[in-house]
Design an enzyme around this catalytic site. Structure first.
Site, PDB file in Angstrom:
ATOM      1  N   TYR A 293      -3.015  -0.226   2.979  1.00 14.63           N
ATOM      2  CA  TYR A 293      -3.951   0.325   3.965  1.00 14.63           C
ATOM      3  C   TYR A 293      -3.347   0.231   5.355  1.00 14.63           C
ATOM      4  CZ  TYR A 293      -8.526   1.644   5.805  1.00 14.63           C
ATOM      5  OH  TYR A 293      -9.572   2.308   6.413  1.00 14.63           O
ATOM      6  N   TYR A 343      -6.696  10.266   7.452  1.00 10.44           N
ATOM      7  CA  TYR A 343      -7.537   9.068   7.433  1.00 10.44           C
ATOM      8  C   TYR A 343      -8.817   9.384   6.681  1.00 10.44           C
ATOM      9  CZ  TYR A 343     -10.478   5.236   9.099  1.00 10.44           C
ATOM     10  OH  TYR A 343     -11.313   4.157   9.179  1.00 10.44           O
TER      11      TYR A 343
END
Lengths: 389, 328, 140
Positions: A293, A343
């Protein structure tokens, strides 16, 4: 009844919308399209789905998505809090549901108009007096109100203690951009980044510069989770979930855990990593590539340490010599990550993890026996290990 | 929601027809360049450059005589009092284009950029006229103000000899939603509430309001368990050590040390001054507090730096602990 | 108005003296009138309020005039401005202060010109950001 979540479920379908700065449609439309695409990819029909899970931050209710897509009766539905920290928490929900028989086929989704709608970079501010707002009230009056500002606070301390510099952060951004350049879904498709461009970009919140921060994207991503037995009868090579876990360490605030004795580390991911190794019986050496991440470049470093790919404080050494690039020790974020693909709160990373197992990434490493996929850090978080069937 | 699908395609097809068009209206200076208008401009701007007003100094300068301020270029051709009536020239293709946007829901308009090039400075006696071309229309964009399109126009200014003297490019955003006056706003997308901008106020509720009340008295309080004496910040209703719900507070000395800090550049929120330094400070009592470090160059802040808190008004209304480096 | 500044004595990174300007209704209206811009929102408070603003606000020509003045105050009477480019931000309203700051971003040796980056702030943020290219006096 299973005693652990090892090999109890597999991801058999993935789907997504295009990623853009302006989708021109509702978040519900994006969610529905991503979910429908994932179900199609799995070789299933909407009526096969009986479980759904997403983020608490998602604006599209499970039942609304179900009606839109034509999913019928549900026996399991749930949500996971804390923004990007939920990215694998939702997988955890899906695996638990399948392992316990609460549902047979769970679709996991996340969709947002993150650029044309509400933008996280604009920060938290006023609104009704919720417990959330009281929490932010310790920071907003002093001007600390965006994810970049919260993460920068941990980053500054980490750099101070480890000697890590902005040049080290650049390597993460450059490695991922190299991958994005080959990925047609990526915002930065065919648009390389140089070290000089990274270093001369404007500061957002020092020590983070522009390219250390993820994009804001409109789009949706989804995947379908079923039992490994059912997976054998479906068209795609399944990505078997070897382990999946959540974690929130003591003295946790959502993204502002400034009150622990040392703030240059992320103990919540340590908890998650420890469970992943315990459940899977694997070790860091068994992992061939990773989706880590990356809302901000620096958080990749801490996770490499949490998972034991290197010692605490030594991630900057680990990433030298192209460790995160194709041919390196741990090709990472082969889609370009959230810095350079899109994103989608980590759900696009889940799909990339599945592609790595299938061997269909646009930057496909040769070895792909096991892949680690993680969720947002600095917050209560989660991660999983995917493997071949 | 912006128009989409076939409707958007048809709209964008219509837009394309405007790209490259001369707007069909020529603007010209109603008076030759003259000393009276130059003086009025310089007085308004507080511009005391002698090349605009003092012929003796101007003659001895690189300009060789009185010249007009370059930024006046557009002023020579603007419409004056007639503009107050706000009537459009029906032949004006630029107005027609704006009306087309209005009709499709893109009623907002805001100027975002201007660029001027000056090939020479104008001199008294010169006259100018300008023709304007719609240079480009962007693809649909998501902006801080909403979905919209950027329109670029370019005006070329020529003198009495038909020689180009300069040009002006102008970029406006036509966007969906509320009517915002031209020039009113760019990035912020906000109107202008009355009074100067203030900092974001804390939300007050049962477990934290007392703390802000103590701040008002000029003290920095730290909550303390009345049972086992353990300190805690931020305040919460129960002691994590002994689960007691009884508490009082101590007054911090405000002495502390920087544990970490950031320098915020973006986004700039009204009411705050940037670059803005925010630090996690460990107070001498052992608890931590997050606040601004002030009166210091951001480059001089460091981890481990000794700081001292004081309770101060940070805007017209809000008192907050702020930290200053302690010189040793 | 300063002395003439010579190209040779200017370096990249040089900062211009900051120029704070009090924003008054008089300045805003005088600037609009001097630029022949009679759009009501720049001189008529009621019209400005009808357009969603609390008061009259400065027009772009006045901003450009002040930005240009800011640079030539520093560069001196022999300087010649060739380009002025701004990105518009928050409005300039009476009662506020605009502060102009700038520094030399680059030197164009062939043209003996410099590019000055300019930021104009008011209480609401950046009023404008932009740049001015100006040919400086030769010699030393």
């Amino acid at each position: 009844m299973p005693t652990t979540l090892k090999n109890e479920a597999a991801i058999v379908g993935i789907g997504e919308t295009e990623y853009s700065k302006n989708s021109g449609r509702s978040e519900l439309a994006l969610a529905s399209e991503a979910v429908a695409a994932a179900i199609r990819d799995a070789g299933l029909s909407p009526s096969d789905i009986d479980g759904m899970t997403t983020f608490t931050m998602d604006t599209s209710d499970e039942i609304e998505v179900a009606r839109a897509v034509g999913i019928k009766d549900l026996t399991f539905f749930s949500r996971v809090p804390h923004g990007g920290g939920a990215a694998i928490g939702v997988m955890h929900q899906a695996v638990m549901a399948v392992a316990t028989g609460s549902a047979k086929a769970v679709v996991v989704y996340r969709a947002l108009n993150g650029r044309s709608g509400a933008r996280y970079s604009e920060g938290v501010s006023g609104g009704p007096t919720t417990s959330d707002l009281i929490h932010w009230s310790w920071y907003m009056p002093s001007g600390l109100m965006t994810p970049a500002s919260w993460v920068a606070m941990f980053t500054q301390r980490y750099m101070h203690l480890t000697g890590c510099t902005s040049a080290d952060l650049a390597e993460i951004c450059l490695a991922q951009r190299e991958h994005a350049v080959k990925n047609p879904r990526a915002f930065f498709y065919e648009r390389p980044l140089t070290f000089e461009e990274h270093q001369s970009a404007r500061p957002i919140v020092e020590p983070l510069r522009l390219y250390d921060c993820c994009q804001e994207t409109d789009g949706g991503a989804a995947c379908v989770v079923v039992s490994p037995e059912w997976a054998k009868d479906l068209p795609n090579k399944p990505a078997v979930i070897r382990a999946v876990a959540q974690g929130a360490a003591g003295n946790q605030e959502s993204m502002t855990s400034f009150y622990r004795p040392e703030i240059a580390e992320i103990p919540s991911m340590d908890i998650v990593a420890r469970q992943c190794w315990e459940i899977s019986g694997l070790r860091p050496d068994d992992i061939d590539c990773a989706v880590i991440y990356d809302a901000f470049s620096s958080i990749v470093l801490w996770q490499l340490e949490s998972f034991g790919f290197c010692k605490k404080g030594e991630a900057r050494d680990f990433i030298q010599d192209g460790a995160l690039r194709l041919g390196g020790r741990l090709p990472t974020n082969t889609h370009g990550g959230q810095l350079s693909e899109a994103y989608i709160h980590g759900m696009n990373g889940v799909n990339e993890g599945v592609r790595l197992i299938r061997g269909t990434s646009t930057s496909q490493p040769e070895k792909n026996e096991h892949v680690v996929v993680t969720a947002g850090v600095g917050i209560p978080t989660s991660a999983m290990i995917l493997g071949q069937s | 929601m912006a128009i989409s699908g076939k409707e958007r395609e048809a709209f964008e097809k219509k837009l394309e027809a405007y790209v490259g068009l001369d707007i069909g209206v020529e603007d010209h200076s109603r008076n030759p360049i003259n000393a009276a208008m130059i003086r009025q401009w310089c007085e308004a701007m507080g511009d005391e450059n002698p090349i605009y007003l003092d012929s003796e100094v101007a003659s001895g300068s690189a300009h060789g005589g009185i010249v007009a301020p370059p930024a006046m270029l557009q002023a020579w051709i603007l419409g004056g009092v007639a503009m107050a009536a706000g009537e459009d020239d029906p032949a004006d293709k630029q107005r027609e284009l704006h009306r087309l946007f209005d009709a499709h829901g893109f009623t907002g308009v805001v100027a975002t950029n201007t660029e001027q090039e000056y090939l020479r400075y104008l001199q008294p006696g010169d006259t100018v006229r300008a023709r304007t071309v719609i240079e480009s229309i962007s693809e649909q964009k998501a902006t801080g103000l909403g979905i919209g399109y950027f329109i670029n126009t370019r005006s070329v200014f020529k003198d009495q000899n038909d020689d180009e003297v300069g040009s002006l490019t102008f970029r406006v955003l036509k966007f969906e939603g509320a009517e915002v006056p031209a020039e009113a706003s760019g990035d912020s997308g906000e109107g202008s509430p009355a009074g100067p901008p203030q900092r974001i106020k804390p939300a007050l509720a049962h477990d934290n309001a007392w703390w802000w009340d103590v701040i008002e008295t000029g003290e920095l309080p730290i909550q303390r368990c009345a049972e086992c004496g353990v300190l805690r910040h931020p305040p919460r209703p129960m002691c994590g050590e002994c689960q007691s719900t009884d508490w009082d507070f101590i007054r911090s000395t405000g002495e502390g040390e920087v544990v970490s800090f950031v320098v915020i550049h973006y986004p700039e929120v009204p009411g705050y001054t940037y670059p803005l330094v925010v630090a996690v400070v460990e107070l001498s009592e052992g608890e931590r507090f997050v606040g601004n470090v002030v009166d210091v160059d951001p480059g001089d802040v460091s981890i481990g730096m000794a700081v001292q808190a004081s309770i101060e008004l940070v805007d017209d209304e809000l008192k907050l602990p702020v930290f200053r480096p302690v010189s040793v | 108005m300063g002395e003439t500044r010579r190209f040779a004595e200017v370096g990249v990174g040089d900062a211009l003296p900051a120029l704070p300007i009090e924003l008054t209704t008089s300045l805003i209206v005088a600037g609009a009138v001097a630029s022949q811009d009679y759009t009501p929102v720049h001189h008529d408070k009621k019209a400005a309020q009808a357009a969603g603003m609390q008061d009259v606000f400065m027009n772009i020509l006045t901003t450009n005039g002040l930005v240009s003045r800011f640079v030539t105050d520093w560069a001196g009477p022999d300087a010649r401005v060739t380009h002025l480019s701004v990105k518009l931000g928050t409005p300039n309203l009476p009662g506020d202060t605009m502060t102009l700051t700038g520094s030399v971003r680059e030197k164009d040796d062939a043209a003996e010109a410099v590019v000055v980056d300019v930021t104009v702030k008011n209480a609401w943020g950046n009023h404008v950001t932009g740049s001015v290219k100006v040919i400086l006096a030769a010699g030393d």
